[in-house]
Design an enzyme around this catalytic site. Structure first.
Site, mmCIF file in Angstrom:
data_model
loop_
_atom_site.group_PDB
_atom_site.id
_atom_site.type_symbol
_atom_site.label_atom_id
_atom_site.label_comp_id
_atom_site.label_asym_id
_atom_site.label_seq_id
_atom_site.Cartn_x
_atom_site.Cartn_y
_atom_site.Cartn_z
ATOM 1 N N GLN A 31 16.539 39.365 39.928
ATOM 2 C CA GLN A 31 17.161 37.345 39.811
ATOM 3 C C GLN A 31 18.093 37.498 38.710
ATOM 4 O O GLN A 31 18.375 38.570 37.751
ATOM 5 C CB GLN A 31 16.252 36.084 39.532
ATOM 6 C CG GLN A 31 15.173 36.697 38.115
ATOM 7 C CD GLN A 31 14.044 35.993 38.427
ATOM 8 O OE1 GLN A 31 14.472 34.609 38.792
ATOM 9 N NE2 GLN A 31 13.137 36.449 37.249
ATOM 10 N N ASP A 86 7.762 34.819 30.022
ATOM 11 C CA ASP A 86 8.033 33.799 28.729
ATOM 12 C C ASP A 86 7.013 35.068 27.543
ATOM 13 O O ASP A 86 7.304 34.804 26.251
ATOM 14 C CB ASP A 86 9.041 32.870 28.501
ATOM 15 C CG ASP A 86 8.228 31.834 28.958
ATOM 16 O OD1 ASP A 86 6.879 31.952 29.311
ATOM 17 O OD2 ASP A 86 8.533 30.811 29.379
ATOM 18 N N ASP A 138 3.089 41.690 41.444
ATOM 19 C CA ASP A 138 3.182 40.542 42.559
ATOM 20 C C ASP A 138 2.248 39.665 42.300
ATOM 21 O O ASP A 138 0.999 40.203 43.019
ATOM 22 C CB ASP A 138 3.749 40.695 43.210
ATOM 23 C CG ASP A 138 4.052 39.656 44.993
ATOM 24 O OD1 ASP A 138 3.687 37.990 45.074
ATOM 25 O OD2 ASP A 138 4.549 39.753 46.151
ATOM 26 N N GLY A 139 2.274 37.901 41.626
ATOM 27 C CA GLY A 139 1.465 37.767 41.730
ATOM 28 C C GLY A 139 0.900 37.007 43.360
ATOM 29 O O GLY A 139 -0.296 37.220 42.765
ATOM 30 N N ASP A 156 2.054 29.321 36.801
ATOM 31 C CA ASP A 156 3.752 29.298 35.600
ATOM 32 C C ASP A 156 4.859 29.657 36.163
ATOM 33 O O ASP A 156 5.835 30.715 36.176
ATOM 34 C CB ASP A 156 2.818 30.278 34.640
ATOM 35 C CG ASP A 156 4.583 29.834 33.221
ATOM 36 O OD1 ASP A 156 5.149 28.719 33.568
ATOM 37 O OD2 ASP A 156 4.521 30.392 31.992
ATOM 38 N N THR A 158 8.822 29.942 38.750
ATOM 39 C CA THR A 158 10.266 29.554 38.284
ATOM 40 C C THR A 158 10.138 27.609 39.429
ATOM 41 O O THR A 158 9.092 27.570 39.893
ATOM 42 C CB THR A 158 11.471 29.439 38.713
ATOM 43 O OG1 THR A 158 11.498 30.699 40.181
ATOM 44 C CG2 THR A 158 10.807 30.880 37.982
ATOM 45 N N GLU A 159 11.747 26.871 39.148
ATOM 46 C CA GLU A 159 11.712 26.350 40.747
ATOM 47 C C GLU A 159 11.044 26.571 42.087
ATOM 48 O O GLU A 159 11.765 27.989 41.985
ATOM 49 C CB GLU A 159 12.673 25.538 40.408
ATOM 50 C CG GLU A 159 13.325 24.301 39.155
ATOM 51 C CD GLU A 159 14.371 24.036 39.132
ATOM 52 O OE1 GLU A 159 14.814 23.125 40.096
ATOM 53 O OE2 GLU A 159 15.256 24.535 38.091
ATOM 54 N N PRO A 163 12.920 33.668 44.246
ATOM 55 C CA PRO A 163 11.393 34.411 44.816
ATOM 56 C C PRO A 163 10.059 33.277 44.230
ATOM 57 O O PRO A 163 8.976 33.619 44.706
ATOM 58 C CB PRO A 163 11.241 35.541 43.520
ATOM 59 C CG PRO A 163 12.558 34.585 41.957
ATOM 60 C CD PRO A 163 13.322 33.943 43.266
#
Length: 277
Positions: A31, A86, A138-139, A156, A158-159, A163
């Site tokens: 990304q 993060d 890859d979770g 946790d 992203t929107e 991905p």
């Protein structure tokens, strides 16, 4: 010349902030990653143009995605964070003395490295802590390879675009159920009750069909769309509403408190309606 950054959060709504400089910009394998300095909120992390976190309000999200679940489980020893490159969730998890291993499964190593450099207060536990295992993987794949392994799993993400799409699907939640111990708990960020009502309803319904206990709770996060943010917690046994607040230890937090633990489940009527069939 003034510089402003605007995130278009819906087709008709956005958030804008004055910025002083761009500190970092790269196209990772996954990304677009940018870090800018804002006048109001300090440094801000952007992924594909979406605000992920800022210096000033990051503690709300990271405390609320972690401590509600960890204080609901009576003895969490092994915890997984899917996403969260993060490091903020990991930072909060290791405040719990019972946790022997905190695993980060982040698909984009570029996020981890950039946050170590530009957000050291958030990524503070990603290096040098023997209780932390950082995996650039890859979770979703890791979940399906980890049967019965974790006491608590936190999504946790992203929107739900790009991905992260697979992190909001029923099959993924079934995989989480299978990856949890017999009394395991999961929690996921589930977007804004103002702008993502259909998503919240769908996720809640999917989790309720899999887990015996499913609850929705909220927190106030200024930089996230609408400022009102939701989390969905699902448990095989333990109910967050049955936690004795007097037994919750002080964890050096800024938002989460023992008294707040139960109150965040007292939802506004229009939000509570999203949890009903």
């Amino acid at each position: 010349m003034e510089l402003w950054y605007t995130e278009k959060q819906t087709e008709n709504f956005g958030i804008t902030m004055k910025i002083t400089e761009t500190l970092h910009s790269e196209k990772t394998e996954i990304q677009q990653l940018d870090i800018v300095h804002t006048k109001q909120l300090g440094r801000m992390l952007l992924l594909d143009g979406m605000v992920m976190t800022t210096d000033q309000d990051e503690f709300v999200y990271h405390e609320m995605i972690t401590h509600v679940a960890l204080n609901t489980h009576p003895n969490p020893k092994k915890v997984l964070v899917v996403g969260g490159g993060d490091g903020g969730a990991i930072r909060e998890i290791v405040k719990h003395s019972s946790v022997e291993k905190a695993v980060l499964a982040e698909i984009d190593g570029g996020v981890i490295e950039a946050c170590k450099k530009y957000f050291p207060q958030i990524a503070s536990e990603l290096s040098g802590n023997p209780r932390v295992d950082v995996k650039v993987i890859d979770g979703i794949k890791h979940i399906h390879e980890s049967k019965g392994e974790y006491d608590v799993i936190m999504v946790d993400s992203t929107e739900p675009i790009g991905p992260a799409v697979g992190l909001f699907e029923k099959g993924f939640y079934q995989g989480i159920y299978d990856a949890l111990s017999p009394d395991g708990i999961m929690v996921a960020q589930t977007e804004s009750p103002w702008f993502n009502r259909d998503l919240i309803k769908r996720v809640f319904k999917d989790l309720k069909s899999i887990f015996p206990v499913t609850r929705l709770y909220t927190a106030s996060i200024p930089t996230y769309p609408s400022g009102l943010w939701s989390f969905t917690i699902a448990s095989k046994q333990h109910d967050p509403l049955e936690v004795d607040a007097s037994k919750i230890k002080d964890l050096d937090t800024k938002y989460y408190t023992p008294e707040l633990h139960r109150s965040v489940f007292n939802l506004p009527k229009f939000v509570a309606e999203l949890t009903r069939d």
